[in-house]
Design an enzyme around this catalytic site. Sequence first.
Site, mmCIF file in Angstrom:
data_model
loop_
_atom_site.group_PDB
_atom_site.id
_atom_site.type_symbol
_atom_site.label_atom_id
_atom_site.label_comp_id
_atom_site.label_asym_id
_atom_site.label_seq_id
_atom_site.Cartn_x
_atom_site.Cartn_y
_atom_site.Cartn_z
ATOM 1 N N LYS A 13 15.238 55.313 49.908
ATOM 2 C CA LYS A 13 14.522 56.327 50.705
ATOM 3 C C LYS A 13 14.461 55.949 52.183
ATOM 4 C CE LYS A 13 10.575 56.384 48.469
ATOM 5 N NZ LYS A 13 10.843 55.434 47.372
ATOM 6 N N ARG A 88 2.539 60.793 47.248
ATOM 7 C CA ARG A 88 2.929 59.935 46.134
ATOM 8 C C ARG A 88 2.134 60.258 44.879
ATOM 9 N NH1 ARG A 88 5.290 55.312 48.975
ATOM 10 N NH2 ARG A 88 6.187 53.808 47.534
ATOM 11 N N ARG A 127 16.950 42.685 47.608
ATOM 12 C CA ARG A 127 16.765 43.409 48.876
ATOM 13 C C ARG A 127 16.218 42.509 49.983
ATOM 14 N NH1 ARG A 127 13.648 49.138 48.960
ATOM 15 N NH2 ARG A 127 11.748 48.003 48.454
ATOM 16 N N ARG A 161 10.343 41.565 50.947
ATOM 17 C CA ARG A 161 8.998 42.139 50.909
ATOM 18 C C ARG A 161 8.171 41.476 49.815
ATOM 19 N NH1 ARG A 161 9.304 48.667 51.008
ATOM 20 N NH2 ARG A 161 7.720 48.357 49.417
ATOM 21 N N ARG A 172 5.293 48.990 40.240
ATOM 22 C CA ARG A 172 5.632 50.096 41.145
ATOM 23 C C ARG A 172 6.426 51.174 40.422
ATOM 24 N NH1 ARG A 172 8.556 46.966 45.625
ATOM 25 N NH2 ARG A 172 8.911 48.982 46.594
HETATM 26 P P1 AMP Z 1 6.968 51.909 50.375
HETATM 27 O O1 AMP Z 1 7.303 51.172 51.611
HETATM 28 O O2 AMP Z 1 7.078 53.392 50.519
HETATM 29 O O3 AMP Z 1 7.707 51.387 49.162
HETATM 30 O O4 AMP Z 1 5.416 51.622 50.083
HETATM 31 C C1 AMP Z 1 4.954 50.310 49.831
HETATM 32 C C2 AMP Z 1 3.546 50.330 49.258
HETATM 33 O O5 AMP Z 1 2.652 50.968 50.176
HETATM 34 C C3 AMP Z 1 3.390 51.136 47.966
HETATM 35 O O6 AMP Z 1 3.747 50.384 46.809
HETATM 36 C C4 AMP Z 1 1.892 51.454 48.009
HETATM 37 O O7 AMP Z 1 1.107 50.332 47.653
HETATM 38 C C5 AMP Z 1 1.670 51.730 49.492
HETATM 39 N N1 AMP Z 1 1.898 53.169 49.808
HETATM 40 C C6 AMP Z 1 2.885 53.709 50.569
HETATM 41 N N2 AMP Z 1 2.774 55.049 50.642
HETATM 42 C C7 AMP Z 1 1.684 55.369 49.884
HETATM 43 C C8 AMP Z 1 1.052 56.593 49.535
HETATM 44 N N3 AMP Z 1 1.523 57.777 49.952
HETATM 45 N N4 AMP Z 1 -0.053 56.540 48.742
HETATM 46 C C9 AMP Z 1 -0.546 55.366 48.308
HETATM 47 N N5 AMP Z 1 0.014 54.180 48.581
HETATM 48 C C10 AMP Z 1 1.112 54.161 49.357
#
Ligand code: AMP
Length: 219
Positions: A13, A88, A127, A161, A172
């Site tokens: 993404k 989400r 990654r 990460r 996740r």
């Molecule tokens: P990402 O970088 O999009 O994979 O997001 C990393 C982490 O940030 C996720 O596993 C959640 O813990 C938190 N996070 C990101 N976007 C959201 C969202 N829209 N709602 C809740 N938690 C989020």
Amino acid sequence: MRIVLVGPPGAGKGTQAAYLAKNLSIPHISTGDLFRANISQGTDLGKRARAFMDEGRLVPDEVTIGMAKDRMSQPDALNGFLLDGFPRNVGQAEALDEILRSESVELDAVLDLEVPEDEVVKRIAGRRICRNESAHVFHETYNPPKAEGVCDTCGGELYQRDDDSEETVRTRLEVYHTQTEPIIDYYRAQGLVVTISALGKVTDVTERAMEALKRSEEG
Ligand code: AMP
């Protein structure tokens, strides 16, 4: 255009969002990046979000929705945006609808990146991400940087990460299936979903995405 990008962790993404946002001249808004920026700046919001992120769980809606709304109200986002990682869950999707309604605007498309589960696990385990720019993503085996630990694009330091560990990835993925996937049906009911395969070369996926978005605009 106002676009939402959905897909499991590891679907690409962030990578696709960066290219698509550039092609479409709209800002790339990633709630994950916003949280990570808050964490590295040591803000209260970052402190609240951290424990949830480290465990691979969703940060509570009352924190997330306000942060996303603030970002969407910045001047660069007035004429469109590409949302990456928000909404989400269905509650966030409803909140987004409400925000858009209050501005008398609508979403144009929800781009769903499809990738098989075993591929997701392989992608995430190796990654490596650039500290300067999260869209600069490499993979130990599939897309290694020329020099180990150094970003080919900008020379930044590459890191893994915290939430890319195997155990957290499992959480996740489960969170994705139980909480995030239902938003695809929510948006399908609004006729907004376009699904593409996220397999293959990054540039091929971007091309596929641009064509799908164009078709959805015409349709
Ligand atoms: P990402 O970088 O999009 O994979 O997001 C990393 C982490 O940030 C996720 O596993 C959640 O813990 C938190 N996070 C990101 N976007 C959201 C969202 N829209 N709602 C809740 N938690 C989020």
